[in-house]
Design an enzyme around this catalytic site. Structure first.
Site, mmCIF file in Angstrom:
data_model
loop_
_atom_site.group_PDB
_atom_site.id
_atom_site.type_symbol
_atom_site.label_atom_id
_atom_site.label_comp_id
_atom_site.label_asym_id
_atom_site.label_seq_id
_atom_site.Cartn_x
_atom_site.Cartn_y
_atom_site.Cartn_z
ATOM 1 N N GLU A 422 43.964 -21.734 5.162
ATOM 2 C CA GLU A 422 44.769 -21.816 3.946
ATOM 3 C C GLU A 422 45.361 -20.445 3.677
ATOM 4 O O GLU A 422 44.654 -19.429 3.679
ATOM 5 C CB GLU A 422 43.903 -22.264 2.769
ATOM 6 C CG GLU A 422 44.698 -22.486 1.491
ATOM 7 C CD GLU A 422 43.828 -23.000 0.350
ATOM 8 O OE1 GLU A 422 44.304 -23.036 -0.788
ATOM 9 O OE2 GLU A 422 42.659 -23.360 0.624
ATOM 10 N N GLY A 423 46.680 -20.407 3.465
ATOM 11 C CA GLY A 423 47.357 -19.150 3.190
ATOM 12 C C GLY A 423 47.754 -19.023 1.742
ATOM 13 O O GLY A 423 47.454 -19.894 0.918
ATOM 14 N N PHE A 425 50.705 -19.205 0.496
ATOM 15 C CA PHE A 425 51.795 -20.094 0.105
ATOM 16 C C PHE A 425 51.541 -21.563 0.453
ATOM 17 O O PHE A 425 52.262 -22.432 -0.005
ATOM 18 C CB PHE A 425 53.100 -19.642 0.773
ATOM 19 C CG PHE A 425 53.517 -18.249 0.414
ATOM 20 C CD1 PHE A 425 54.250 -18.010 -0.741
ATOM 21 C CD2 PHE A 425 53.171 -17.172 1.207
ATOM 22 C CE1 PHE A 425 54.638 -16.724 -1.085
ATOM 23 C CE2 PHE A 425 53.542 -15.887 0.884
ATOM 24 C CZ PHE A 425 54.272 -15.664 -0.279
ATOM 25 N N GLY A 426 50.545 -21.822 1.288
ATOM 26 C CA GLY A 426 50.274 -23.195 1.696
ATOM 27 C C GLY A 426 49.263 -23.230 2.827
ATOM 28 O O GLY A 426 48.626 -22.223 3.157
ATOM 29 N N LYS A 446 52.366 -21.997 9.798
ATOM 30 C CA LYS A 446 52.169 -21.698 8.387
ATOM 31 C C LYS A 446 53.188 -22.503 7.589
ATOM 32 O O LYS A 446 54.388 -22.484 7.903
ATOM 33 C CB LYS A 446 52.365 -20.207 8.110
ATOM 34 C CG LYS A 446 51.198 -19.341 8.517
ATOM 35 C CD LYS A 446 51.367 -17.920 7.981
ATOM 36 C CE LYS A 446 50.127 -17.089 8.226
ATOM 37 N NZ LYS A 446 50.247 -15.734 7.640
ATOM 38 N N GLU A 492 52.285 -18.014 17.732
ATOM 39 C CA GLU A 492 51.326 -18.317 18.800
ATOM 40 C C GLU A 492 49.947 -18.593 18.205
ATOM 41 O O GLU A 492 49.574 -18.038 17.175
ATOM 42 C CB GLU A 492 51.256 -17.182 19.813
ATOM 43 C CG GLU A 492 50.618 -15.906 19.308
ATOM 44 C CD GLU A 492 50.331 -14.924 20.430
ATOM 45 O OE1 GLU A 492 49.558 -15.271 21.339
ATOM 46 O OE2 GLU A 492 50.886 -13.806 20.391
ATOM 47 N N LEU A 493 49.190 -19.441 18.877
ATOM 48 C CA LEU A 493 47.862 -19.833 18.415
ATOM 49 C C LEU A 493 46.793 -18.954 19.049
ATOM 50 O O LEU A 493 46.776 -18.770 20.260
ATOM 51 C CB LEU A 493 47.594 -21.297 18.760
ATOM 52 C CG LEU A 493 46.208 -21.840 18.390
ATOM 53 C CD1 LEU A 493 46.064 -21.942 16.872
ATOM 54 C CD2 LEU A 493 45.977 -23.206 19.036
ATOM 55 N N ASP A 538 47.308 -4.175 5.069
ATOM 56 C CA ASP A 538 46.210 -5.139 4.902
ATOM 57 C C ASP A 538 45.413 -5.247 6.206
ATOM 58 O O ASP A 538 45.171 -6.349 6.699
ATOM 59 C CB ASP A 538 46.762 -6.499 4.481
ATOM 60 C CG ASP A 538 45.695 -7.398 3.874
ATOM 61 O OD1 ASP A 538 44.577 -6.890 3.623
ATOM 62 O OD2 ASP A 538 45.962 -8.589 3.658
#
Length: 819
Positions: A422-423, A425-426, A446, A492-493, A538
């Site tokens: 979960e980010g 924005f969504g 995302k 990329e995953l 970050d």
């Protein structure tokens, strides 16, 4: 429409659609930022103001009508206020005749002020903060030779408290913090130049420390209102003054004073307070006039006031002053009456002769290929509808269209699967992307919530805009975006997920070399960002992804920003990772590559601690106090001392004393190589031990490989040992088939001590070969040699009598003798 001069090439043929290309205008803001606007000639100043203010923040401005556009020419100091109904074509025709377009500075300002600033704060905080920045900037730029230094320092402390609201109340008591503020940020951002030049640095620092204690407990809003209150007593930023005459014939010289609490007032040279002439809500019409006399040309502003029979005439020294005064009164009238209609009748502002001269100039330009009137241009090119709208390009880039255009994906190429995170924005989904030749690639997607407004969507796309600029093996790569709602960012995953969770779930099988490899890989990515002049802001284990057991990649560039050399990025409001941040970032919201280095030091600590968060059990507000007092994160278990030394360098309080990422990368590479070498040596020793155990436990008759023969050195062995060795060789037996004698050692600090030990043994009739028991703390003792032996040190370690082996109790340089 012909393109504005100096900005386009050869104009296309009449009637070509390309003639609608827009010009570019940079609109400056009081905080040092700007917006770039693309416009057509037919758009008016009001349209540009509306578009720029809409980009200050999401939503509509309740006090939209407070804003005005000012045209400033810095080389000469000329200033003109542009009326809201003036078209950009008219602005170019009038002012670009005087100076080239590149020399003019367009400034968006709050000119028409409400009586109650508290009401402005409650109804339109964006405009309130904008006005505060404007007042503060004007105060710093103005000449304040007569300003009391004590008042200036009080204002300085209020600004410091406002801008660094998270800074502890006692922060400036620490000398290094005040020096950092002075050196890295600069007191010129809080004090006018006249005050800085007129005070000694030491006295100024002491005064700042004294006054800051008085305002340290104030909130952000209290600081702002206190700043307004204190400044207003010495600098009337809420009033505008004009030297002019009342009347048109026999006139009276006065200073006209206009402001929200005074209406239209004047002061004579003997008066101590203004005399009110008219209220804004009583003004019915405004007109500007220019006399027809070439020798004594005058410009006048005529006001028709309700309840009076005669117009109020104000004679101004120039037409520019008259227009500025008329625009100011007109703006206040619109504000008070809540109307959008102008009371200023500008049609007959110039006498016939003046208008003929202007028209002659325009005709000449048309004849030479210059721009015609908007009506003529419209006739040539058809509709002017497209020119009535302006496009704003944000100073950081318009992320929604141009930046990501090359990365636009067709949505049916991407297939979403389960949610993996979960980010902000969504949700973040696992998925697949079907590329060229129908190749299916696993991806992470995302998503942005479907109901997100335009500003949120653009902020969401910032990360894609940043990621597309990077190409590094240890930075997550952007595959593309779907910019239509719902917006997706496809990347990329990393199949093993977030590194912090991976560390915690695999802590029992992660060795030190692997952890060091992770830190080294991240340092290469951050060194790459450093070379690109990006600050990540970050850096933490939660923002690193694991692609394979031996490969990690830096991700989450939502807070990243590009900064120029010797500059920094100052964060706006929002949640920030306090426990990972450097002291200057916590205190001053200042982010540089040096602050990234601090965060990377914390990230390395997280990795060596296998996913433990820093400062556990400590509140965010208490972190800076611990750092200020010199406390740092503790040495992790099994952490190499050299690595912890590197972490400590990353946590230097002074940013200038921290290493660069290039230096960090080099040191980490050396530490990693050392650890891998030690691992290989340990593995070799373990293999030899296992082999030795296997030879003794298999029950095989085959003897183990023999040890090589050892021969005495320095003639140190006694005759017994030599005879024994000679007898073995002369007996005809092979040395490989002989039963191996025990290998014995006598260890001393230097050759002289060794000789002394051998002489003592020989005199006692003891052969070194009888030393068969390993030395330990229980069978060794220190012996003092006689004083007449000058070549020997005062003491040495020897063994007790046979059958014990002599050895030193701790490692030191030694000469070894073997029988």
């Amino acid at each position: 429409m012909n393109p504005p001069e100096g900005r386009c090439g050869t104009p296309p043929a009449t009637g070509s659609p390309d003639r609608l290309d827009k010009a570019t205008l940079k609109v400056h803001l009081p905080n040092g930022g700007f917006n770039v606007v693309k416009f057509g000639d037919a758009i008016d100043v009001k349209g540009i103001i509306t578009l720029v203010t809409s980009r200050l923040a999401t939503g509509q401005r309740a006090y939209q009508h407070l804003y005005a556009m000012r045209l400033h020419h810095p080389p000469t100091g000329e200033v003109y206020w542009l009326h809201q109904d003036t078209t950009m074509y008219q602005v170019q025709e009038k002012y670009e005749r005087k100076h080239p377009h590149s020399e003019w500075r367009y400034e968006l300002r709050v000119r028409y002020l409400p009586q109650n600033l508290t009401d402005l704060y409650e109804k339109d905080r964006v405009t309130f903060y904008y006005y505060y920045d404007q007042v503060r900037n004007d105060y710093l730029c103005a000449d304040h030779a007569a300003l009391d230094q004590d008042v200036a320092v009080q204002l300085c402390c209020l600004e410091i408290r406002y801008f660094f609201k998270d800074m502890p109340q006692i922060a400036l008591d620490k000398k290094s913090n005040l020096e950092y503020l002075e050196r890295e940020i600069g007191l010129h951002k809080f004090l006018p130049r006249a005050v800085l030049d007129g005070m000694k640095p030491k006295a100024l620092r002491k005064l700042i420390q004294q006054h800051f204690k008085k305002v340290a407990a104030l909130s952000e809003l209290e600081c702002m209102f206190k700043f307004f209150e204190l400044l207003r007593a010495h600098y009337r930023f809420d009033q505008e003054r004009f030297r002019c005459d009342l009347g048109s014939g026999w006139s009276i010289p006065v200073e006209l004073v206009i402001g929200p609490d005074l209406g239209i007032s004047y002061m004579t040279h003997r008066a101590t307070s203004p005399t009110r002439m008219a209220e804004f809500d009583r003004i019915q019409a405004i007109q500007t006039l220019v006399s027809d006399c070439e020798v004594h040309r005058k410009a006048m502003v005529q006001l028709r006031v309700a309840g009076t029979t005669e117009t109020l005439t104000i004679t101004c020294p120039s037409l520019e002053v008259a227009e500025s005064l008329a625009d100011l009164i007109d703006g206040y009238c619109r504000l008070v009456t809540q109307s959008t209609t102008s009371l200023w009748n500008r049609k007959d502002a110039h006498p016939p002769k003046y208008r003929q001269q202007q028209q002659h100039g325009v005709g000449s330009r048309q004849a030479s290929g210059g721009s015609g009137s908007p009506e003529t241009t419209a006739a040539q090119t058809g509709t002017m509808l497209s020119e009535d709208y302006a496009e704003i390009v944000d100073e950081e880039g318009d992320y929604s269209t141009p930046a990501t255009r090359d990365y636009e994906l067709v949505r049916n190429q991407v297939e979403l699967a389960e949610i993996i995170g979960e980010g902000q924005f969504g949700d973040v989904h696992k998925g697949t992307f079907k590329g060229r030749d129908n190749q299916v690639i696993p991806v992470a997607v995302k998503t942005c919530k479907a109901d997100a407004d335009l500003a949120t969507a653009e902020k969401f796309l910032e990360e894609a805009y940043i990621m597309q600029q990077f190409d590094h093996p240890h930075i997550i790569k952007l595959i593309g975006v779907c910019s239509e709602s719902p917006i997706w960012i496809v990347m990329e995953l990393a199949r093993l997920g977030e590194m912090r969770a991976y560390l915690q779930s695999n802590k029992h099988r992660l060795d030190l070399a692997t952890l060091l490899q992770y830190t080294f890989q991240l340092s290469t990515a951050l060194s790459y960002l450093e070379s690109k002049k990006f600050v990540h802001r970050d850096i933490a284990a939660r923002n690193v992804l694991v692609s394979a057991h031996n490969c990690v990649k830096l991700a989450d560039f939502g807070l990243s920003r590009w900064v120029e050399d010797q500059s920094y990025y100052k964060a706006s409001k929002g949640k920030l990772p306090i426990k990972w941040m450097s002291p200057e970032s916590i205190n001053f919201r200042r982010f540089t590559t040096a602050s990234d280095v601090w965060m990377f030091g914390v990230c390395m600590w997280e990795i060596l601690m296998l996913g433990v968060k820093p400062f556990r059990g400590v509140k965010n507000n208490d972190v800076i106090g611990k750092i200020e007092s010199g406390e740092r994160l503790a040495l992790p278990q099994n952490c190499p001392p050299r690595l912890y030394s590197l972490m400590s360098q990353c946590w230097a309080y002074e940013p200038s004393k921290r290493p660069s990422f290039k230096e960090i990368r080099e040191v980490l590479n050396e530490i990693l190589m050392e650890e891998r070498h030690q691992q290989q040596e340990t593995m070799r020793r373990e293999n030899r031990r296992v082999q030795a155990m296997s030879w003794g436990s298999t029950g095989s008759d085959d003897p183990p490989p023999p040890k090589p023969a050892r021969f005495p050195i320095f003639g140190a062995a006694d005759s017994t040992s030599l005879a024994s060795l000679t007898g073995t060789l002369s007996g005809g037996g092979s040395i490989n088939n002989a039963t191996p004698a025990p290998t014995t050692y006598i260890v001393a600090q230097n050759p002289e001590v060794l000789v002394q030990l051998l002489r003592e043994n020989e005199s006692r009739g003891i052969s070194p070969s009888v030393y068969t028991t390993p030395a330990s703390a229980f069978n060794t003792l220190a012996v003092d040699f006689e004083k007449n032996i000058s070549a020997s040190p005062p003491s040495a370690t020897v063994a007790t009598p046979a059958p014990l082996t002599s050895a030193p109790s701790q490692p030191s340089p030694a000469v070894t003798a073997t029988p």
